[in-house]
Design a protein around this motif. Structure first.
Motif, PDB file in Angstrom:
ATOM      1  N   ASP A  87     -10.864   7.978   7.489  1.00  0.00           N
ATOM      2  CA  ASP A  87     -11.268   9.298   6.996  1.00  0.00           C
ATOM      3  C   ASP A  87     -12.426   9.876   7.797  1.00  0.00           C
ATOM      4  N   GLU A  88     -12.366   9.652   9.120  1.00  0.00           N
ATOM      5  CA  GLU A  88     -13.364  10.207  10.031  1.00  0.00           C
ATOM      6  C   GLU A  88     -12.642  11.136  11.011  1.00  0.00           C
ATOM      7  N   LYS A  89     -12.212  12.266  10.489  1.00  0.00           N
ATOM      8  CA  LYS A  89     -11.343  13.169  11.253  1.00  0.00           C
ATOM      9  C   LYS A  89     -12.024  13.716  12.509  1.00  0.00           C
ATOM     10  N   ASP A  90     -13.315  14.047  12.395  1.00  0.00           N
ATOM     11  CA  ASP A  90     -14.023  14.598  13.557  1.00  0.00           C
ATOM     12  C   ASP A  90     -14.089  13.575  14.690  1.00  0.00           C
ATOM     13  N   LYS A  91     -14.364  12.326  14.339  1.00  0.00           N
ATOM     14  CA  LYS A  91     -14.413  11.277  15.356  1.00  0.00           C
ATOM     15  C   LYS A  91     -13.024  11.011  15.935  1.00  0.00           C
ATOM     16  N   ALA A  92     -12.005  11.130  15.100  1.00  0.00           N
ATOM     17  CA  ALA A  92     -10.632  10.951  15.580  1.00  0.00           C
ATOM     18  C   ALA A  92     -10.300  12.018  16.618  1.00  0.00           C
ATOM     19  N   LEU A  93     -10.669  13.255  16.326  1.00  0.00           N
ATOM     20  CA  LEU A  93     -10.402  14.359  17.262  1.00  0.00           C
ATOM     21  C   LEU A  93     -11.187  14.182  18.559  1.00  0.00           C
ATOM     22  N   LYS A  94     -12.422  13.741  18.441  1.00  0.00           N
ATOM     23  CA  LYS A  94     -13.243  13.523  19.638  1.00  0.00           C
ATOM     24  C   LYS A  94     -12.626  12.428  20.511  1.00  0.00           C
ATOM     25  N   SER A  95     -12.142  11.374  19.887  1.00  0.00           N
ATOM     26  CA  SER A  95     -11.494  10.300  20.640  1.00  0.00           C
ATOM     27  C   SER A  95     -10.186  10.777  21.260  1.00  0.00           C
ATOM     28  N   LEU A  96      -9.497  11.640  20.544  1.00  0.00           N
ATOM     29  CA  LEU A  96      -8.238  12.176  21.059  1.00  0.00           C
ATOM     30  C   LEU A  96      -8.470  13.030  22.299  1.00  0.00           C
ATOM     31  N   MET A  97      -9.581  13.722  22.349  1.00  0.00           N
ATOM     32  CA  MET A  97      -9.929  14.487  23.548  1.00  0.00           C
ATOM     33  C   MET A  97     -10.091  13.559  24.747  1.00  0.00           C
ATOM     34  N   GLU A  98     -10.608  12.365  24.500  1.00  0.00           N
ATOM     35  CA  GLU A  98     -10.749  11.393  25.582  1.00  0.00           C
ATOM     36  C   GLU A  98      -9.384  10.882  26.022  1.00  0.00           C
ATOM     37  N   VAL A  99      -8.485  10.686  25.061  1.00  0.00           N
ATOM     38  CA  VAL A  99      -7.116  10.294  25.403  1.00  0.00           C
ATOM     39  C   VAL A  99      -6.485  11.346  26.311  1.00  0.00           C
ATOM     40  N   GLU A 100      -6.681  12.600  25.957  1.00  0.00           N
ATOM     41  CA  GLU A 100      -6.155  13.698  26.785  1.00  0.00           C
ATOM     42  C   GLU A 100      -6.715  13.628  28.207  1.00  0.00           C
ATOM     43  N   ARG A 101      -7.974  13.283  28.301  1.00  0.00           N
ATOM     44  CA  ARG A 101      -8.632  13.282  29.611  1.00  0.00           C
ATOM     45  C   ARG A 101      -8.063  12.206  30.529  1.00  0.00           C
ATOM     46  N   ILE A 102      -7.700  11.055  29.971  1.00  0.00           N
ATOM     47  CA  ILE A 102      -7.301   9.926  30.817  1.00  0.00           C
ATOM     48  C   ILE A 102      -5.791   9.701  30.869  1.00  0.00           C
ATOM     49  N   VAL A 103      -5.032  10.413  30.039  1.00  0.00           N
ATOM     50  CA  VAL A 103      -3.593  10.154  29.998  1.00  0.00           C
ATOM     51  C   VAL A 103      -2.935  10.480  31.342  1.00  0.00           C
ATOM     52  N   ASP A 104      -1.963   9.678  31.705  1.00  0.00           N
ATOM     53  CA  ASP A 104      -1.191   9.912  32.922  1.00  0.00           C
ATOM     54  C   ASP A 104      -0.137  10.973  32.619  1.00  0.00           C
ATOM     55  N   VAL A 105      -0.323  12.164  33.162  1.00  0.00           N
ATOM     56  CA  VAL A 105       0.563  13.283  32.838  1.00  0.00           C
ATOM     57  C   VAL A 105       1.937  13.133  33.486  1.00  0.00           C
ATOM     58  N   ASN A 106       2.117  12.091  34.283  1.00  0.00           N
ATOM     59  CA  ASN A 106       3.427  11.812  34.868  1.00  0.00           C
ATOM     60  C   ASN A 106       4.166  10.699  34.122  1.00  0.00           C
ATOM     61  N   ASP A 107       3.566  10.209  33.055  1.00  0.00           N
ATOM     62  CA  ASP A 107       4.152   9.131  32.259  1.00  0.00           C
ATOM     63  C   ASP A 107       4.715   9.734  30.970  1.00  0.00           C
ATOM     64  N   LYS A 108       6.029   9.850  30.892  1.00  0.00           N
ATOM     65  CA  LYS A 108       6.651  10.517  29.746  1.00  0.00           C
ATOM     66  C   LYS A 108       6.398   9.761  28.438  1.00  0.00           C
ATOM     67  N   ASN A 109       6.344   8.433  28.498  1.00  0.00           N
ATOM     68  CA  ASN A 109       6.071   7.653  27.293  1.00  0.00           C
ATOM     69  C   ASN A 109       4.661   7.916  26.782  1.00  0.00           C
ATOM     70  N   ALA A 110       3.715   7.962  27.696  1.00  0.00           N
ATOM     71  CA  ALA A 110       2.329   8.219  27.317  1.00  0.00           C
ATOM     72  C   ALA A 110       2.178   9.617  26.717  1.00  0.00           C
ATOM     73  N   LEU A 111       2.900  10.574  27.257  1.00  0.00           N
ATOM     74  CA  LEU A 111       2.817  11.942  26.745  1.00  0.00           C
ATOM     75  C   LEU A 111       3.357  12.035  25.316  1.00  0.00           C
ATOM     76  N   VAL A 112       4.419  11.309  25.040  1.00  0.00           N
ATOM     77  CA  VAL A 112       4.946  11.297  23.674  1.00  0.00           C
ATOM     78  C   VAL A 112       3.955  10.642  22.720  1.00  0.00           C
ATOM     79  N   GLU A 113       3.292   9.587  23.177  1.00  0.00           N
ATOM     80  CA  GLU A 113       2.281   8.930  22.344  1.00  0.00           C
ATOM     81  C   GLU A 113       1.137   9.892  22.023  1.00  0.00           C
ATOM     82  N   VAL A 114       0.732  10.699  22.986  1.00  0.00           N
ATOM     83  CA  VAL A 114      -0.318  11.695  22.738  1.00  0.00           C
ATOM     84  C   VAL A 114       0.181  12.725  21.722  1.00  0.00           C
ATOM     85  N   SER A 115       1.437  13.127  21.864  1.00  0.00           N
ATOM     86  CA  SER A 115       2.024  14.055  20.895  1.00  0.00           C
ATOM     87  C   SER A 115       1.981  13.475  19.490  1.00  0.00           C
TER      88      SER A 115
END
Length: 270
Positions: A87-115
């Motif tokens: 129940d720490e939504k703000d921290k979850a969103l902040k961490s998700l921004m980091e996931v966006e920053r490091i995700v391999d945009v050429n990896d279709k599996n990783a992109l679905v996981e981000v979705s």
């Protein structure tokens, strides 16, 4: 020494697979492991702690892992999920921004996981964006189509749900069990005639299963349309006849007629 460590990890993994999470943690916490096993041990510990809903302790392990491997997206993904379920939504969103920053945009599996992560936190627009990014890499990627269908259902975008159902029908090639996904998408997007076509188009359904699926279509329709079928006198009619009446009402506006020589009429619920 390496053999002993391997055996300990295997022992912990077996306990983990058997859902003996406390025992698995005791094994892992009771040993000192070489650096080469750090990621595996951390992941097992995180899995145990999350299964036990000990999210704060899981985050301690995750944060230590991120300090050593700051670009390892699997730990950031776990961090997002732990904060969310803590129940720490703000921290979850902040961490998700980091996931966006490091995700391999050429990896279709990783992109679905981000979705999936964006869906988890309720950001369906970004969830849809990452589905489409994955599909731009591989338009036949079933996981991305299925995830897009899920996002469409959250957005209540019936046209998108229908499009995803049609795409899955092409990709699943009449696999009976897998066809349940596009069938449900058709029902939720109110494409009842298409749903019936799916059921009628599968040749290997036994009579009982066929009746079950057609009854599901019937139940969706009467609830959605808020109607019942009445008859002038008792008559036994098949599920196919019932669906024919419902389809005729829904698509053609027919409110009464005859079936097996008996007058029927549509009753609109209050």
């Amino acid at each position: 020494m390496v053999i002993i460590l391997n055996l300990k990890i295997q022992e912990a993994k077996k306990e983990f697979d058997d859902k003996n999470y406390v025992v698995a943690l005791e094994i892992l916490n009771g040993e000192e492991f070489d650096e080469e096993y750090f990621k595996l041990v951390a992941f097992l510990k995180i899995g145990c702690l999350r299964s036990l809903k000990r999210h704060d302790e899981a985050l301690d392990v995750i944060n230590s892992a991120i300090e050593k491997y700051p670009y390892e997206d699997i730990f950031w993904t776990q961090k997002v999920q732990c904060h969310y379920f803590n129940d720490e939504k703000d921290k979850a969103l902040k961490s998700l921004m980091e996931v966006e920053r490091i995700v391999d945009v050429n990896d279709k599996n990783a992109l679905v996981e981000v979705s999936e992560l964006f869906s988890l936190v309720g950001d369906y627009e970004n969830a849809l964006k990452y589905c489409n990014m994955a599909l731009s890499i591989d338009e036949n990627f079933v996981d991305a189509v299925r995830q897009k269908a899920m996002v469409a259902s959250f957005l209540e975008d019936y046209d998108m749900m229908n499009d995803c159902a049609d795409r899955l029908l092409q990709l699943y090639d009449k696999d009976v069990l897998k066809l349940m996904v596009p069938l449900m998408l058709k029902l939720f997007s109110k494409r009842y005639d298409d749903a019936l076509d799916i059921v009628n188009g599968v040749d290997i359904l036994d009579e009982e299963y066929d009746l079950l699926l057609k009854s599901a279509i019937h139940n969706f329709m009467v609830e959605d349309l808020n109607i019942e079928i009445g008859t002038a006198q008792p008559v036994e009619i098949t599920i196919d006849d019932v669906l024919g009446i419902l389809m005729d009402y829904h698509y053609n506006g027919v409110e009464s007629g005859e079936i097996q020589g008996v007058h029927y009429f549509i009753i609109k619920r209050e």
